[in-house]
Design a protein around this motif. Structure first.
Motif, short mmCIF file in Angstrom:
data_model
loop_
_atom_site.label_atom_id
_atom_site.label_comp_id
_atom_site.label_asym_id
_atom_site.label_seq_id
_atom_site.Cartn_x
_atom_site.Cartn_y
_atom_site.Cartn_z
N GLU A 100 9.14 10.12 -4.39
CA GLU A 100 8.04 10.95 -5.05
C GLU A 100 7.92 10.73 -6.56
OE1 GLU A 100 8.75 15.10 -4.08
OE2 GLU A 100 8.47 14.84 -1.94
N GLN A 101 9.02 10.26 -7.13
CA GLN A 101 8.72 10.09 -8.40
C GLN A 101 8.00 8.62 -9.05
OE1 GLN A 101 9.99 12.41 -10.75
NE2 GLN A 101 10.28 13.39 -8.84
N CYS A 102 8.22 7.79 -7.96
CA CYS A 102 7.50 6.65 -8.24
C CYS A 102 6.13 7.05 -7.65
CB CYS A 102 7.84 5.43 -7.16
SG CYS A 102 7.08 4.04 -7.23
N LEU A 103 5.77 7.54 -6.74
CA LEU A 103 4.40 8.08 -6.62
C LEU A 103 3.77 8.66 -7.62
CD1 LEU A 103 4.79 9.14 -2.68
CD2 LEU A 103 4.11 6.87 -3.59
N LYS A 104 4.50 9.70 -8.08
CA LYS A 104 3.88 10.59 -9.28
C LYS A 104 3.51 9.63 -10.39
CE LYS A 104 5.29 14.41 -12.32
NZ LYS A 104 6.29 15.34 -12.67
N SER A 105 4.29 8.58 -10.73
CA SER A 105 4.01 7.52 -11.86
C SER A 105 2.88 6.92 -11.63
CB SER A 105 5.32 6.85 -12.11
OG SER A 105 5.24 5.81 -11.03
N LYS A 106 2.43 6.75 -10.47
CA LYS A 106 0.90 6.10 -10.08
C LYS A 106 -0.14 7.16 -10.03
CE LYS A 106 3.87 2.38 -8.13
NZ LYS A 106 3.58 1.52 -8.97
N GLY A 107 0.32 8.52 -9.91
CA GLY A 107 -0.78 9.53 -9.84
C GLY A 107 -1.22 9.60 -8.38
N ARG A 152 1.13 11.01 -5.72
CA ARG A 152 2.26 11.72 -4.90
C ARG A 152 1.51 12.62 -4.03
NH1 ARG A 152 7.29 15.08 -7.54
NH2 ARG A 152 5.56 16.42 -8.46
N GLN A 153 0.76 13.55 -4.35
CA GLN A 153 0.31 14.48 -3.40
C GLN A 153 -0.42 14.07 -2.47
OE1 GLN A 153 -1.70 17.83 -5.22
NE2 GLN A 153 -2.05 18.92 -3.36
N SER A 154 -1.30 13.00 -2.60
CA SER A 154 -2.21 12.47 -1.39
C SER A 154 -1.26 11.69 -0.43
CB SER A 154 -3.33 11.55 -2.06
OG SER A 154 -2.66 10.66 -2.84
N VAL A 155 -0.27 11.02 -0.81
CA VAL A 155 0.59 10.15 -0.15
C VAL A 155 1.46 10.91 0.70
CG1 VAL A 155 2.41 8.27 -0.13
CG2 VAL A 155 0.23 8.14 -1.57
N MET A 156 1.97 12.03 0.11
CA MET A 156 2.99 12.88 0.88
C MET A 156 2.23 13.60 1.92
SD MET A 156 5.81 11.62 -0.10
CE MET A 156 6.75 12.98 0.78
N ASN A 157 0.95 14.17 1.67
CA ASN A 157 0.30 14.89 2.37
C ASN A 157 0.07 14.05 3.58
OD1 ASN A 157 0.47 17.29 0.85
ND2 ASN A 157 -1.58 16.97 0.05
N ASN A 158 -0.62 12.93 3.41
CA ASN A 158 -1.00 11.99 4.33
C ASN A 158 0.35 11.49 5.43
OD1 ASN A 158 -2.90 10.06 5.82
ND2 ASN A 158 -1.35 8.60 5.25
N HIS A 159 1.53 11.60 4.70
CA HIS A 159 2.60 11.29 5.70
C HIS A 159 2.98 12.35 6.63
CE1 HIS A 159 6.55 9.80 6.91
NE2 HIS A 159 7.10 10.94 6.47
N TRP A 160 2.96 13.58 5.84
CA TRP A 160 3.37 14.66 6.80
C TRP A 160 2.38 14.99 8.00
CZ3 TRP A 160 3.70 17.59 1.42
CH2 TRP A 160 5.17 17.14 0.94
N ASN A 161 1.08 14.61 7.66
CA ASN A 161 0.13 15.03 8.52
C ASN A 161 -0.19 13.92 9.42
OD1 ASN A 161 -2.39 16.65 9.31
ND2 ASN A 161 -3.50 14.84 8.56
N THR A 162 0.55 12.77 9.53
CA THR A 162 0.31 11.69 10.51
C THR A 162 1.66 11.18 11.19
OG1 THR A 162 0.40 10.25 8.94
CG2 THR A 162 -1.80 11.01 9.19
N PHE A 163 2.73 11.18 10.38
CA PHE A 163 3.73 10.83 11.00
C PHE A 163 4.31 11.46 12.45
CE2 PHE A 163 8.43 9.93 11.10
CZ PHE A 163 8.55 8.57 11.15
#
Length: 394
Positions: free
Chosen positions: A76-83, A85-96
Motif C-alpha cells: 500500500e505504501q508503494c501504491l500510495k507513492s504512485k497515487g 492505492r485506493q483504485s488498486v486495492m478496491n479492484n483487488h478486493w472486488n475481483t479476487f
C-alpha cells in the motif's frame, strides 16, 4: 453509527441473504454450527492480507517490488507513492474473491472457510485506522480503508450459500511473524508484535470489534486469535487469555481457535499448551496446526511415494499424539496443501492421502481457494479429480 447498530445491520444483511439458501445449504450450515458435521473447507488467503506469490498483479502491474514491499502494508505504501492505492486495492478486493466463488465452493461441497483479515480492516467502521480513536497507540496506521465492506459480503455470502466462516486475525500490529502473510511494517523480516504490549493490547481491541460486528451473523463459526505467531510465549499466552475474555463478551459459544508458535514449530502437545486454558471457564477452544510438506523437515520428501507414506503414518501419529495430549480441545488442520518438492505427477494421490489422514482431526481447511497454482489451489485440485467423499454435497 454505533457498534450495536452496525452488528444489527450485518445480521439483517446476512439473514436476508440466507433466504436464498436451498434446503440442503441451510441444513449443511445448521449442522456445521451445531457441531454435527466437521468443518471441511478452504482458506481465502490473499484477499485481505495480500501475499505477492498468490496475488502478484497489485505489485507487478504497478511497478512495486515484492521483495522491497512485502505484504499488504508495504504494498500500500508503494501504491500510495504512485497515487493509485485506493483504485488498486478496491479492484483487488472486488475481483479476487466474489460471490461466484462462494457459489462454486458451495456447489463443490465446501462447508467452511477460514478468512484471514488484518487488524486494521475493522477500523473502516470508524473511517480508517488513522482517524479512529485507538485505545492503544500503534505504528504504522496508514492503511487503505475499504476492505470491511467485502468482509461483510463474505459473511453474507457464507450465510447465503451454507458456508461457515472462521474469522482469522492473520496480521496483527507490528507483525507477529515478520513474513508477508503478517503484513510487516518494513522489509527487514523482523517482527515487533510480541515485544510491545501496546501491540498485543491493540490486537485485543481489534478482535473484540470484529466479535461485536459479526456476533449475530448466521455464518460465524468461530474466531482465530492469531495466525502463525513467533517470539515470546509470555506475550502470546497473555494475549490469548485477554482476547478470549474480550470475545466471550459478545460471542458466547462459537469456537475460539489458537495457533501455537510456528517458529519454533509447536504441535500444541508441549507442556505450556497442555496446561493452557484448562477448566470449565474455557469453552469450545480449538488448536490449529499448519502441516505442510514443502518447507523442509521430515515431511518434505523427494518422491511422492515417500511423501504419501509419511502422511499415512507420521501425520496420523501426530494427530493421535495431539489427542492424547489435548483430550479436551478439538484440532483443526487450518492450513495444508499439495505443494511439494518431489516433482512427479502424483499430486492427486498426495492430496488424497492428506485428506484421509486429516480426517482423523476435527476439521481441515486447504490453502487456498484462489491464487497461485499447482498444489496450492483447491479449485485446481478439484478439477484434477481429488476424492470428494469428505465434502458436504448438495
Amino acid at each position: 453509527m454505533t457498534n450495536n447498530y452496525q452488528a444489527l445491520l450485518i445480521f439483517c444483511l446476512c439473514v436476508s441473504a440466507a433466504f436464498a439458501q436451498t434446503d440442503c445449504q441451510k441444513a449443511r450450515l445448521t449442522n456445521l454450527l451445531a457441531g454435527k458435521t466437521k468443518p471441511i473447507g478452504v482458506n481465502l488467503g490473499s484477499w485481505f492480507v495480500l501475499e505477492s506469490w498468490m496475488s502478484p498483479l497489485p505489485w507487478s502491474q504497478n511497478g512495486c517490488s515484492a521483495s522491497q514491499n512485502p505484504g499488504s502494508y508495504m504494498l500500500e505504501q508503494c501504491l500510495k507513492s504512485k497515487g493509485v492505492r485506493q483504485s488498486v486495492m478496491n479492484n483487488h478486493w472486488n475481483t479476487f474473491i466474489t460471490e461466484a466463488d462462494f457459489s462454486k465452493m458451495s456447489a463443490n461441497g465446501v462447508n467452511f472457510v477460514r478468512l484471514p483479515v488484518g487488524w486494521w480492516n475493522i477500523y473502516d467502521a470508524q473511517g480508517g485506522v488513522a482517524t479512529a480513536k485507538l485505545n492503544n497507540s500503534v505504528s504504522p496506521v496508514d492503511y487503505q480503508s475499504g476492505a470491511l465492506t467485502y468482509i461483510d459480503k463474505a459473511f453474507a455470502w457464507g450465510a447465503k450459500y451454507g458456508i461457515g466462516i472462521l474469522l482469522c486475525m492473520h496480521a496483527a500490529p507490528g507483525s507477529q511473524g515478520g513474513t508477508d502473510n503478517s503484513s510487516p511494517p518494513d522489509a527487514s523480516g523482523k517482527y515487533y508484535w510480541d515485544a510491545y504490549q501496546n501491540n498485543q493490547d491493540a490486537t485485543v481491541d481489534a478482535i473484540s470489534l470484529y466479535a461485536q460486528r459479526y456476533a449475530n451473523s448466521p455464518a460465524l463459526w468461530g474466531i482465530a486469535l492469531l495466525n502463525e505467531p513467533r517470539g515470546s510465549l509470555n506475550s502470546l499466552t497473555r494475549y490469548y487469555l485477554n482476547a478470549y475474555a474480550a470475545i466471550r463478551k459478545y460471542v458466547s459459544t462459537k469456537a475460539i481457535v489458537l495457533n501455537p508458535r510456528i517458529v519454533p514449530f509447536e504441535s500444541a502437545s508441549e507442556s505450556v499448551w497442555t496446561s493452557f486454558m484448562q477448566g470449565s471457564q474455557y469453552t469450545n477452544v480449538w488448536f490449529d496446526l499448519h502441516l505442510y510438506s514443502c518447507f523442509g523437515g521430515p515431511a518434505d520428501k523427494n518422491n511422492s511415494a515417500d511423501a504419501i507414506n509419511y502422511v499415512k503414518n507420521d501425520r496420523v501419529s501426530q494427530i493421535q499424539a495431539y489427542r492424547k495430549a489435548q483430550p479436551n480441545k478439538k484440532l483443526l488442520i487450518g492450513e495444508w496443501a499439495g505443494a511439494n518438492n518431489f516433482g512427479d505427477n502424483n499430486l492427486v494421490g498426495f492430496v488424497n492421502a492428506q485428506m484421509n489422514a486429516f480426517a482423523n482431526a476435527d476439521g481441515w481447511s486447504f490453502w487456498s481457494w484462489q491464487g497461485s497454482g499447482g498444489g496450492w489451489n483447491l479449485q485446481s485440485m478439484l478439477n484434477a479429480g481429488i476424492n470428494r467423499n469428505q465434502f458436504s454435497q448438495c
